[in-house]
Design a protein around this motif. Structure first.
Motif, PDB file in Angstrom:
ATOM      1  N   GLU A 156      14.465  74.524  84.655  1.00  0.00           N
ATOM      2  CA  GLU A 156      14.608  74.925  86.052  1.00  0.00           C
ATOM      3  C   GLU A 156      15.797  75.857  86.285  1.00  0.00           C
ATOM      4  O   GLU A 156      15.818  76.608  87.251  1.00  0.00           O
ATOM      5  N   SER A 157      16.778  75.828  85.392  1.00  0.00           N
ATOM      6  CA  SER A 157      17.997  76.617  85.602  1.00  0.00           C
ATOM      7  C   SER A 157      17.813  78.102  85.324  1.00  0.00           C
ATOM      8  O   SER A 157      18.625  78.913  85.767  1.00  0.00           O
ATOM      9  N   GLY A 158      16.787  78.449  84.540  1.00  0.00           N
ATOM     10  CA  GLY A 158      16.612  79.863  84.237  1.00  0.00           C
ATOM     11  C   GLY A 158      15.653  80.082  83.085  1.00  0.00           C
ATOM     12  O   GLY A 158      15.109  79.142  82.495  1.00  0.00           O
ATOM     13  N   TYR A 159      15.481  81.335  82.764  1.00  0.00           N
ATOM     14  CA  TYR A 159      14.567  81.729  81.693  1.00  0.00           C
ATOM     15  C   TYR A 159      15.234  81.564  80.329  1.00  0.00           C
ATOM     16  O   TYR A 159      16.464  81.598  80.197  1.00  0.00           O
ATOM     17  N   PHE A 160      14.394  81.419  79.311  1.00  0.00           N
ATOM     18  CA  PHE A 160      14.873  81.178  77.953  1.00  0.00           C
ATOM     19  C   PHE A 160      15.066  82.493  77.183  1.00  0.00           C
ATOM     20  O   PHE A 160      14.756  82.582  75.995  1.00  0.00           O
ATOM     21  N   THR A 161      15.613  83.478  77.859  1.00  0.00           N
ATOM     22  CA  THR A 161      15.851  84.772  77.211  1.00  0.00           C
ATOM     23  C   THR A 161      16.720  84.635  75.969  1.00  0.00           C
ATOM     24  O   THR A 161      16.521  85.340  74.972  1.00  0.00           O
ATOM     25  N   ALA A 162      17.670  83.725  76.006  1.00  0.00           N
ATOM     26  CA  ALA A 162      18.564  83.566  74.854  1.00  0.00           C
ATOM     27  C   ALA A 162      17.791  83.136  73.609  1.00  0.00           C
ATOM     28  O   ALA A 162      18.151  83.517  72.488  1.00  0.00           O
ATOM     29  N   TYR A 163      16.726  82.330  73.768  1.00  0.00           N
ATOM     30  CA  TYR A 163      15.891  82.003  72.611  1.00  0.00           C
ATOM     31  C   TYR A 163      15.254  83.267  72.033  1.00  0.00           C
ATOM     32  O   TYR A 163      15.174  83.442  70.813  1.00  0.00           O
ATOM     33  N   ARG A 164      14.773  84.147  72.904  1.00  0.00           N
ATOM     34  CA  ARG A 164      14.161  85.388  72.439  1.00  0.00           C
ATOM     35  C   ARG A 164      15.173  86.247  71.692  1.00  0.00           C
ATOM     36  O   ARG A 164      14.877  86.793  70.622  1.00  0.00           O
ATOM     37  N   ARG A 165      16.364  86.373  72.236  1.00  0.00           N
ATOM     38  CA  ARG A 165      17.382  87.202  71.578  1.00  0.00           C
ATOM     39  C   ARG A 165      17.802  86.578  70.244  1.00  0.00           C
ATOM     40  O   ARG A 165      18.074  87.287  69.270  1.00  0.00           O
ATOM     41  N   GLU A 458      31.774  81.209  79.884  1.00  0.00           N
ATOM     42  CA  GLU A 458      30.835  80.534  80.765  1.00  0.00           C
ATOM     43  C   GLU A 458      29.453  81.184  80.769  1.00  0.00           C
ATOM     44  O   GLU A 458      28.591  80.785  81.551  1.00  0.00           O
ATOM     45  N   ARG A 459      29.233  82.177  79.926  1.00  0.00           N
ATOM     46  CA  ARG A 459      27.914  82.798  79.849  1.00  0.00           C
ATOM     47  C   ARG A 459      26.931  81.925  79.074  1.00  0.00           C
ATOM     48  O   ARG A 459      27.315  80.992  78.378  1.00  0.00           O
ATOM     49  N   ARG A 460      25.644  82.245  79.170  1.00  0.00           N
ATOM     50  CA  ARG A 460      24.589  81.528  78.454  1.00  0.00           C
ATOM     51  C   ARG A 460      24.244  82.260  77.169  1.00  0.00           C
ATOM     52  O   ARG A 460      24.336  83.482  77.094  1.00  0.00           O
ATOM     53  N   GLY A 461      23.831  81.515  76.140  1.00  0.00           N
ATOM     54  CA  GLY A 461      23.481  82.161  74.892  1.00  0.00           C
ATOM     55  C   GLY A 461      23.433  81.185  73.736  1.00  0.00           C
ATOM     56  O   GLY A 461      22.928  80.063  73.866  1.00  0.00           O
ATOM     57  N   TYR A 462      24.014  81.584  72.606  1.00  0.00           N
ATOM     58  CA  TYR A 462      23.943  80.816  71.364  1.00  0.00           C
ATOM     59  C   TYR A 462      25.054  81.321  70.460  1.00  0.00           C
ATOM     60  O   TYR A 462      25.744  82.315  70.775  1.00  0.00           O
ATOM     61  N   THR A 463      25.235  80.666  69.335  1.00  0.00           N
ATOM     62  CA  THR A 463      26.221  81.095  68.356  1.00  0.00           C
ATOM     63  C   THR A 463      25.496  81.443  67.067  1.00  0.00           C
ATOM     64  O   THR A 463      24.684  80.664  66.573  1.00  0.00           O
ATOM     65  N   LEU A 464      25.793  82.618  66.543  1.00  0.00           N
ATOM     66  CA  LEU A 464      25.191  83.107  65.304  1.00  0.00           C
ATOM     67  C   LEU A 464      26.257  83.098  64.221  1.00  0.00           C
ATOM     68  O   LEU A 464      27.335  83.668  64.398  1.00  0.00           O
ATOM     69  N   PHE A 476      29.790  84.736  68.931  1.00  0.00           N
ATOM     70  CA  PHE A 476      29.357  84.093  70.164  1.00  0.00           C
ATOM     71  C   PHE A 476      28.528  85.095  70.956  1.00  0.00           C
ATOM     72  O   PHE A 476      29.054  86.069  71.485  1.00  0.00           O
ATOM     73  N   ARG A 477      27.224  84.846  71.017  1.00  0.00           N
ATOM     74  CA  ARG A 477      26.260  85.767  71.609  1.00  0.00           C
ATOM     75  C   ARG A 477      25.876  85.274  73.011  1.00  0.00           C
ATOM     76  O   ARG A 477      25.659  84.073  73.222  1.00  0.00           O
ATOM     77  N   ALA A 478      25.752  86.190  73.965  1.00  0.00           N
ATOM     78  CA  ALA A 478      25.517  85.776  75.344  1.00  0.00           C
ATOM     79  C   ALA A 478      24.675  86.800  76.080  1.00  0.00           C
ATOM     80  O   ALA A 478      24.693  87.993  75.775  1.00  0.00           O
ATOM     81  N   VAL A 489      21.472  91.036  75.144  1.00  0.00           N
ATOM     82  CA  VAL A 489      22.460  90.145  74.553  1.00  0.00           C
ATOM     83  C   VAL A 489      23.634  90.956  74.048  1.00  0.00           C
ATOM     84  O   VAL A 489      23.487  92.127  73.663  1.00  0.00           O
ATOM     85  N   SER A 490      24.809  90.362  74.060  1.00  0.00           N
ATOM     86  CA  SER A 490      26.004  91.003  73.498  1.00  0.00           C
ATOM     87  C   SER A 490      26.846  89.958  72.795  1.00  0.00           C
ATOM     88  O   SER A 490      26.680  88.752  73.016  1.00  0.00           O
ATOM     89  N   THR A 491      27.740  90.415  71.932  1.00  0.00           N
ATOM     90  CA  THR A 491      28.668  89.521  71.245  1.00  0.00           C
ATOM     91  C   THR A 491      29.979  89.498  72.021  1.00  0.00           C
ATOM     92  O   THR A 491      30.645  90.523  72.166  1.00  0.00           O
ATOM     93  N   LEU A 492      30.342  88.320  72.526  1.00  0.00           N
ATOM     94  CA  LEU A 492      31.555  88.188  73.333  1.00  0.00           C
ATOM     95  C   LEU A 492      32.807  88.111  72.480  1.00  0.00           C
ATOM     96  O   LEU A 492      33.864  88.641  72.855  1.00  0.00           O
TER      97      LEU A 492
END
Length: 507
Positions: A156-165, A458-464, A476-478, A489-492
């Motif tokens: 409900e919080s948002g789309y799973f774009t981070a999974y796609r990236r 505080e951004r959304r994403g994942y760690t590669l 740290f990708r967001a 997506v970008s690397t923070l």
């Protein structure tokens, strides 16, 4: 001859089409059953688990995905080529109605350190094609491991774009550290709405997994690489601790709570690419385990929910002397002993703890801390940290989810002393979607009282990560937004952890 339904999976330049000429089948007219995609997981040097679940109508209220009350034969194939010109393994498995037509195939006889493609066939249809790989041969480190880890995907919080990236980064392995689904009811006005009320029954949990797994971005992440998974709390109920409920809505009797746990664990197994050894028994599920990646890495996957003592002083942020009580444990005594025994094996260059909740100390200026993380179980954390020091563990690395923020932390022998020795490292992934878009804030909270905390977002994403014998690189990708679909997506921030030198090196 009839051409079975053709599905094309496209990711990062890879396009693989499942097209197969076979004799005409009476079942070819049935609806497409592979709406929940495919997945693989739990790789070792010669085998990997292949998963799918048949569900032509995923959101049916009975949790059966539109399937009739009958078992179905599912064929599976593994090939070294995305065109499936020749097969290295194949077979048939029964998708049982009793298991919501989920299948777990242990595909064996594979070469170590190799890339493979897999697909399924059932009822006259072919599934999408998945990519997987095996671990290196025993006694070898293999090539550098590109591993991503993620957690906390609130639909409900948002789309799973981070999974796609994450899928587009084409990792070799993905760790999911919990909160794969959320149990709460539909909330009007959310970015996307859950189907139905808060989930309690087996049918509820199956339907909720189907809603999440029907998401194409999540399917892309599953199809690109094998996963190693552990749950946190929302796969059952928010903030539960062992048999203690800490979120008492809806009201349940003790027997109903036991039944809910039983349903939750069963549905988790049905929907994850886990080995048969992880199948649940009643209201428990055996999840702490080790996955060996040659001599490069040992993944010690922890369960920090089923065996913990209840939160000290109640849930939330507290100043709480009881959190220091020696007998308190986040893992339970048996799992703690298992972990320390595994750390004593020195089987790989990197000993990686995949777990759910914040590990490093984080006190605010008043001395309050979160009772749900390791700060609520300080003696338990101290025993584990001292345990890896006593065993001369060369490279302890803790990976964490849960908190919907990205962090990078040095781990100290004595958190009360800022000059204490650095004895390990913690990387905390942010959420996939939980918490909404987040902000651009990167100011480390409470850094004056916690100088060992080195990064925050505080951004959304994942760690590669890229794991080699000489170092672990962490990116740290967001994404900037999850309230709208498709953000870039970008690397923070990037760090290195050097072999034999615990702690973070900023890049």
């Amino acid at each position: 001859m009839t051409i079975i339904n053709r599905r094309v999976f496209v990711l990062g330049g890879l396009a693989t089409a499942g097209t197969l000429a076979v004799p005409s089948l009476a079942s070819a007219a049935v609806p497409y059953p592979f709406t929940l995609g495919v997945a693989s997981g739990e790789p070792d040097s010669s085998s990997v688990v292949l998963w799918t679940r048949l569900a032509p109508s995923p959101l049916n209220a009975d949790g059966q995905g539109g399937m009739a009350n009958a078992d179905v034969t599912v064929d599976w194939q593994v090939s070294a080529s995305s065109t499936f010109g020749s097969l290295v393994a194949s077979g048939s498995v029964t998708a049982r109605y009793a298991d919501a037509h989920s299948v777990h195939v242990v595909a064996g006889g594979l070469a170590p350190g190799a890339e493979y493609y897999y697909r399924f066939r059932a009822q006259g249809h072919l599934s999408a094609v998945g990519r997987t790989r095996t671990a290196p041969a025993a006694g070898t480190s293999g090539s550098d491991l590109r591993m991503a880890f993620a957690s906390c995907a609130h639909y409900e919080s948002g789309y799973f774009t981070a999974y796609r990236r994450m899928a587009e980064d084409r990792p070799d392995l993905i760790l999911h550290l919990g909160d794969y689904i959320y149990e709460d009811a539909a909330t009007t006005g959310s970015v996307r709405e859950h189907a139905g009320a808060e989930i309690v029954s087996l049918a509820d949990y199956r339907r909720r997994y189907a809603q999440y797994k029907a998401d194409p971005d999540l399917q892309a992440a599953h199809a690109v690489a094998p996963w190693i998974v552990v749950p946190d709390d929302h796969e059952v109920e928010n903030n539960y601790a062992n048999m203690v409920r800490n979120d008492n809505s809806p009201a349940l009797t003790a027997a109903q709570w036991t039944a809910r746990r039983t349903a939750a664990y069963r549905a988790y197994y049905e929907n994850m690419p886990l080995r048969p050894a992880q199948a649940p028994t009643g209201n428990s599920i055996p999840l702490f385990r080790r996955v060996q990646w040659g001599t490069l890495a040992t993944f010690h996957m922890l369960d920090t929910r089923q065996f913990r003592d209840d939160q000290a002083c109640g849930d939330g942020w507290k100043v709480c002397a009881d959190a220091d009580l020696a007998g308190r444990s986040l893992t339970g005594a048996a799992q703690e002993s298992w972990l320390l025994d595994g750390l004593d094996q020195h089987a790989a260059t990197w000993d990686i703890l995949g777990q759910q909740v914040f590990f490093a100390r984080r006190f605010d200026t008043a001395g309050a801390a979160s009772m749900d993380g390791w700060d609520g179980y300080r003696a338990s954390r101290s025993r584990i940290q001292q345990g890896w020091r006593d065993r001369n563990v060369r490279n302890p690395l803790v990976l964490t989810g849960d908190v919907h923020r990205a962090w990078a932390n040095d781990l100290l022998a004595d958190y009360a002393s800022p000059n204490s020795a650095v004895i390990g490292t913690e990387l905390v992934c942010t959420s996939i979607a939980s918490g909404g878009d987040g902000t651009a804030n990167s100011t480390i909270p409470d850094v004056a009282t916690n100088p060992h905390l080195k990064f925050y977002s505080e951004r959304r994403g994942y760690t590669l990560t890229t794991i080699s014998p000489s170092q672990v690189r962490a990116d740290f990708r967001a994404v900037a937004s999850v309230s709208e679909h498709g953000a870039a997506v970008s690397t923070l921030k990037s760090f290195a952890i050097l072999d034999g030198t615990p702690g973070l090196v900023a890049l």
